[in-house]
Design an enzyme around this catalytic site. Structure first.
Site, short mmCIF file in Angstrom:
data_model
loop_
_atom_site.label_atom_id
_atom_site.label_comp_id
_atom_site.label_asym_id
_atom_site.label_seq_id
_atom_site.Cartn_x
_atom_site.Cartn_y
_atom_site.Cartn_z
N GLU A 19 7.04 4.31 40.83
CA GLU A 19 7.10 2.92 41.29
C GLU A 19 6.36 2.71 42.60
O GLU A 19 5.77 1.66 42.82
CB GLU A 19 8.57 2.51 41.51
CG GLU A 19 9.34 2.31 40.22
CD GLU A 19 10.82 2.09 40.48
OE1 GLU A 19 11.22 1.88 41.64
OE2 GLU A 19 11.57 2.13 39.49
N HIS B 82 6.09 11.08 46.99
CA HIS B 82 7.44 11.33 47.48
C HIS B 82 8.15 12.32 46.58
O HIS B 82 7.91 12.36 45.37
CB HIS B 82 8.25 10.04 47.60
CG HIS B 82 8.22 9.17 46.39
ND1 HIS B 82 7.13 8.39 46.07
CD2 HIS B 82 9.13 8.95 45.41
CE1 HIS B 82 7.38 7.72 44.95
NE2 HIS B 82 8.58 8.05 44.52
P1 AMP Z 1 9.57 6.46 42.02
O1 AMP Z 1 9.95 5.80 40.73
O2 AMP Z 1 9.55 7.97 41.90
O3 AMP Z 1 8.27 5.90 42.57
O4 AMP Z 1 10.73 6.15 43.04
C1 AMP Z 1 10.66 5.18 44.04
C2 AMP Z 1 12.00 5.18 44.73
O5 AMP Z 1 11.86 4.44 45.94
C3 AMP Z 1 13.12 4.54 43.94
O6 AMP Z 1 14.17 5.49 43.75
C4 AMP Z 1 13.55 3.36 44.82
O7 AMP Z 1 14.96 3.13 44.80
C5 AMP Z 1 13.08 3.81 46.19
N1 AMP Z 1 12.83 2.75 47.16
C6 AMP Z 1 12.10 1.62 46.99
N2 AMP Z 1 12.08 0.88 48.12
C7 AMP Z 1 12.78 1.58 49.04
C8 AMP Z 1 13.12 1.36 50.41
N3 AMP Z 1 12.72 0.25 51.07
N4 AMP Z 1 13.88 2.29 51.05
C9 AMP Z 1 14.30 3.38 50.40
N5 AMP Z 1 14.00 3.66 49.11
C10 AMP Z 1 13.27 2.77 48.43
#
Ligand code: AMP
Length: 133
Positions: free
Chosen positions: A112, A117
């Site tokens: 996402e 990360h």
């Molecule tokens: P991914 O699908 O591996 O890209 O995961 C993105 C992650 O970022 C998800 O688990 C979201 O809940 C997390 N996320 C998105 N925005 C934020 C934010 N502002 N602070 C902390 N985590 C976030």
């Protein structure tokens, strides 16, 4: 198979987007619940936790994904990421009972946020690695 040295060329299809949410967190434009920081790495709680402990570990450098980081990160940056992951897991008490690390790359993995990360999940039995089809 021989693994060649990192190249400077970005292989990921996506260019790095400086407006992605983690870039804003790194610049201090959006708050986060910080867990750990060093010269190369920032770690903070996931905003939508999928386990009692759900921490995101990100490099401070501009890398779109695991693919991009694996290709271009310096040895110092790569070492810092993995040292940070294991230190954080130990520090939050997850190493004894077990934890999972995960990095999504690209569309099939539902990445996402286009800034590399590593998720750390812990604090409950985490079940099988992938949902069974
Ligand atoms: P991914 O699908 O591996 O890209 O995961 C993105 C992650 O970022 C998800 O688990 C979201 O809940 C997390 N996320 C998105 N925005 C934020 C934010 N502002 N602070 C902390 N985590 C976030």
């Amino acid at each position: 198979m021989r693994i060649s040295a990192p190249s400077k060329r970005r292989r990921s299809e996506l260019p790095y987007d400086r407006n992605n949410i983690f870039a804003k967190i790194l610049r201090g434009e959006i708050p986060c619940k910080k867990v750990y920081e060093d010269g190369h790495v920032l770690a903070f709680d996931d905003i939508n936790p999928q386990a009692p402990t759900h921490i995101l570990v990100i490099p401070k450098g501009e890398y779109v994904s695991a693919d991009d980081f694996g290709e271009r990160a310096t040895p110092e940056e790569a070492q810092a990421m993995f040292r940070a992951v294991s230190k954080i897991a130990r520090d939050v008490g997850a190493a004894a009972e077990g934890y999972r690390i995960l990095a999504n790359h690209g569309i099939n993995a539902h990445q996402e946020v286009p800034h590399f990360h590593i998720h750390i999940f812990a604090g409950r039995k985490l079940g099988p690695m992938l949902a069974r089809a």
